[in-house]
Design a protein around this motif. Structure first.
Motif, PDB file in Angstrom:
ATOM      1  N   ARG A   1       6.831  -0.209  14.756  1.00 22.14           N
ATOM      2  CA  ARG A   1       8.225  -0.294  15.256  1.00 22.14           C
ATOM      3  C   ARG A   1       8.556   0.882  16.157  1.00 22.14           C
ATOM      4  O   ARG A   1       9.582   0.866  16.826  1.00 22.14           O
ATOM      5  CB  ARG A   1       9.192  -0.367  14.088  1.00 22.14           C
TER       6      ARG A   1
ATOM      7  N   GLU B   1      11.826  -5.409  10.107  1.00 24.40           N
ATOM      8  CA  GLU B   1      13.138  -5.619   9.491  1.00 24.40           C
ATOM      9  C   GLU B   1      14.114  -6.247  10.477  1.00 24.40           C
ATOM     10  O   GLU B   1      15.280  -6.453  10.127  1.00 24.40           O
ATOM     11  CB  GLU B   1      13.698  -4.287   8.969  1.00 24.40           C
TER      12      GLU B   1
ATOM     13  N   ALA C   1       2.442  -2.559   5.335  1.00 17.45           N
ATOM     14  CA  ALA C   1       3.697  -1.833   5.541  1.00 17.45           C
ATOM     15  C   ALA C   1       4.293  -1.422   4.207  1.00 17.45           C
ATOM     16  O   ALA C   1       3.934  -1.932   3.149  1.00 17.45           O
ATOM     17  CB  ALA C   1       4.686  -2.707   6.310  1.00 17.45           C
TER      18      ALA C   1
ATOM     19  N   ARG D   1      -6.995   6.554  -0.018  1.00 19.40           N
ATOM     20  CA  ARG D   1      -6.619   5.505   0.950  1.00 19.40           C
ATOM     21  C   ARG D   1      -7.837   5.021   1.735  1.00 19.40           C
ATOM     22  O   ARG D   1      -7.925   3.847   2.104  1.00 19.40           O
ATOM     23  CB  ARG D   1      -5.567   6.054   1.922  1.00 19.40           C
TER      24      ARG D   1
ATOM     25  N   TYR E   1      11.243  -0.688  -6.123  1.00 14.22           N
ATOM     26  CA  TYR E   1       9.917  -0.814  -5.491  1.00 14.22           C
ATOM     27  C   TYR E   1       9.066  -1.836  -6.237  1.00 14.22           C
ATOM     28  O   TYR E   1       8.500  -2.752  -5.628  1.00 14.22           O
ATOM     29  CB  TYR E   1       9.253   0.568  -5.488  1.00 14.22           C
TER      30      TYR E   1
HETATM   31  N1  LIG Z   1       1.882   5.754  -2.531  1.00 12.16           N
HETATM   32  C1  LIG Z   1       1.147   5.186  -3.453  1.00 12.16           C
HETATM   33  O1  LIG Z   1       0.599   5.862  -4.364  1.00 12.16           O
HETATM   34  C2  LIG Z   1       0.922   3.697  -3.416  1.00 12.16           C
HETATM   35  C3  LIG Z   1       0.221   3.099  -4.455  1.00 12.16           C
HETATM   36  C4  LIG Z   1      -0.071   1.741  -4.383  1.00 12.16           C
HETATM   37  C5  LIG Z   1       0.345   1.002  -3.280  1.00 12.16           C
HETATM   38  N2  LIG Z   1       1.057   1.590  -2.277  1.00 12.16           N
HETATM   39  C6  LIG Z   1       1.405   0.732  -1.115  1.00 12.16           C
HETATM   40  O2  LIG Z   1       0.372   0.802  -0.175  1.00 12.16           O
HETATM   41  C7  LIG Z   1       0.872   0.398   1.120  1.00 12.16           C
HETATM   42  C8  LIG Z   1       0.326   1.291   2.206  1.00 12.16           C
HETATM   43  O3  LIG Z   1       0.427   2.642   1.842  1.00 12.16           O
HETATM   44  P1  LIG Z   1       0.331   3.801   2.953  1.00 12.16           P
HETATM   45  O4  LIG Z   1       0.368   5.107   2.226  1.00 12.16           O
HETATM   46  O5  LIG Z   1      -0.756   3.482   3.914  1.00 12.16           O
HETATM   47  O6  LIG Z   1       1.734   3.554   3.659  1.00 12.16           O
HETATM   48  P2  LIG Z   1       2.512   4.428   4.757  1.00 12.16           P
HETATM   49  O7  LIG Z   1       1.612   5.471   5.335  1.00 12.16           O
HETATM   50  O8  LIG Z   1       3.816   4.849   4.148  1.00 12.16           O
HETATM   51  O9  LIG Z   1       2.740   3.340   5.895  1.00 12.16           O
HETATM   52  C9  LIG Z   1       3.695   2.346   5.808  1.00 12.16           C
HETATM   53  C10 LIG Z   1       3.945   1.890   7.236  1.00 12.16           C
HETATM   54  O10 LIG Z   1       4.908   0.831   7.203  1.00 12.16           O
HETATM   55  C11 LIG Z   1       5.648   0.979   8.397  1.00 12.16           C
HETATM   56  N3  LIG Z   1       6.950   0.322   8.399  1.00 12.16           N
HETATM   57  C12 LIG Z   1       8.020   0.596   7.612  1.00 12.16           C
HETATM   58  N4  LIG Z   1       9.060  -0.162   7.988  1.00 12.16           N
HETATM   59  C13 LIG Z   1       8.633  -0.920   9.043  1.00 12.16           C
HETATM   60  C14 LIG Z   1       9.252  -1.882   9.863  1.00 12.16           C
HETATM   61  N5  LIG Z   1      10.521  -2.235   9.696  1.00 12.16           N
HETATM   62  N6  LIG Z   1       8.522  -2.462  10.857  1.00 12.16           N
HETATM   63  C15 LIG Z   1       7.236  -2.103  11.058  1.00 12.16           C
HETATM   64  N7  LIG Z   1       6.586  -1.192  10.307  1.00 12.16           N
HETATM   65  C16 LIG Z   1       7.291  -0.604   9.308  1.00 12.16           C
HETATM   66  C17 LIG Z   1       5.847   2.473   8.555  1.00 12.16           C
HETATM   67  O11 LIG Z   1       6.178   2.751   9.902  1.00 12.16           O
HETATM   68  P3  LIG Z   1       7.201   3.926  10.325  1.00 12.16           P
HETATM   69  O12 LIG Z   1       6.350   5.140  10.511  1.00 12.16           O
HETATM   70  O13 LIG Z   1       7.794   3.415  11.588  1.00 12.16           O
HETATM   71  O14 LIG Z   1       8.191   4.069   9.186  1.00 12.16           O
HETATM   72  C18 LIG Z   1       4.487   3.004   8.158  1.00 12.16           C
HETATM   73  O15 LIG Z   1       3.648   3.163   9.256  1.00 12.16           O
HETATM   74  C19 LIG Z   1       2.383   0.412   0.998  1.00 12.16           C
HETATM   75  O16 LIG Z   1       2.831  -0.917   0.875  1.00 12.16           O
HETATM   76  C20 LIG Z   1       2.626   1.159  -0.322  1.00 12.16           C
HETATM   77  O17 LIG Z   1       3.793   0.738  -0.951  1.00 12.16           O
HETATM   78  C21 LIG Z   1       1.346   2.928  -2.321  1.00 12.16           C
END
Ligand SMILES: NC(=O)c1ccc[n+]([C@@H]2O[C@H](COP(=O)([O-])OP(=O)(O)OC[C@H]3O[C@@H](n4cnc5c(N)ncnc54)[C@H](OP(=O)(O)O)[C@@H]3O)[C@@H](O)[C@H]2O)c1
Length: 218
Positions: free
Chosen positions: A32, A53, A74, A180, A131
């Motif tokens: 985005r 969104e 995402a 990751r 969440y």
């Molecule tokens: N943290 C944990 O320990 C954990 C554990 C299990 C699963 N997860 C899940 O794993 C997944 C990936 O994790 P990650 O750490 O790689 O995630 P991340 O680095 O937080 O990346 C999420 C991405 O989603 C994008 N996004 C948010 N809103 C958006 C929109 N409206 N349109 C387009 N893109 C949008 C963000 O872009 P912007 O930069 O523009 O915001 C960001 O690049 C997530 O679904 C997370 O919930 C996390």
């Protein structure tokens, strides 16, 4: 394969884009923020601006017209509130699945989270509860669709280097963490194994090489 990744600038997404480019697949990152285009290109992928969104399923279906698979990577991310857990972790996944159906793209890998699939425990922090509720609803939506879906629930994510060694199995898998980079490697392998469709899989670090772990459940 042409693989469209929702949330293309996420940490897992960028790692996945590199892996896909290295093996000759064409990755497309939906982002985005135009400032993120260069990072996507550096990872070897194509960047497409799409705010998940704000876009409609019709809009996204057009972007999926030549795709072979969709990865939902995402997330509203740390620091976001309950409303964005719903608008991204649930609604954006529903949007992508709807668009995949319209575009005839059957393969869909969704990144969910360990903890999803059950109601949040009473007394849980409000944002964490939102969440888990959002991830659970996104999973349920995907399972009800006529798509070749795989739901992947990683444990706690770390930025440690890839180990290549995982524990991947249907729930319940004991809680744990996973880099990751290993999540990205598992997704790349899942995309190659259509036999993993219609499975919900939990993922933590373990003692099986990624390829063997994915092969064993396909
Ligand atoms: N943290 C944990 O320990 C954990 C554990 C299990 C699963 N997860 C899940 O794993 C997944 C990936 O994790 P990650 O750490 O790689 O995630 P991340 O680095 O937080 O990346 C999420 C991405 O989603 C994008 N996004 C948010 N809103 C958006 C929109 N409206 N349109 C387009 N893109 C949008 C963000 O872009 P912007 O930069 O523009 O915001 C960001 O690049 C997530 O679904 C997370 O919930 C996390």
């Amino acid at each position: 394969m042409r693989i469209v990744i929702a949330g293309g600038h996420g940490k897992i997404a960028l790692l996945l884009e590199r892996l896909l480019a290295e093996r000759g697949d064409q990755a497309v990152g939906l982002i985005r923020n135009p400032d993120h285009v260069a990072d996507i290109q550096t990872a070897g992928a194509e960047a497409v601006i799409c705010d998940l969104e704000a876009a409609s399923a019709e809009d996204v279906a057009v972007l999926l017209s030549r795709a072979d698979a969709v990865v939902f990577a995402a997330g509203a991310g740390p620091g976001s509130g309950a409303l964005r857990k719903d608008s991204v972790d649930r609604a954006a996944s529903v949007l992508m699945a709807d668009a995949a159906g319209r575009a005839g793209v059957r393969r869909f890998v969704q990144i969910s989270s360990m903890g999803a699939g059950a109601p949040p425990r009473p007394g849980t922090d409000e944002v964490w509860a939102a969440y888990i509720t959002a991830k659970t609803a996104a999973e349920a939506d995907l399972r009800a669709r006529d798509l070749d879906w795989t739901i992947l629930r990683p444990g706690g994510l770390t930025d440690a280097p890839a180990t290549g060694m995982v524990r991947l199995a249907p729930p319940p898998v004991p809680a744990g963490t996973v880099p990751r980079a290993d999540v990205a490697a598992v997704i790349a392998a899942l995309l190659d194994e259509p036999g993993t469709r219609h499975q919900t899989l939990e993922l933590v670090s373990g003692d099986s090489p990624v390829a063997a772990a994915v092969h064993s459940i396909s």
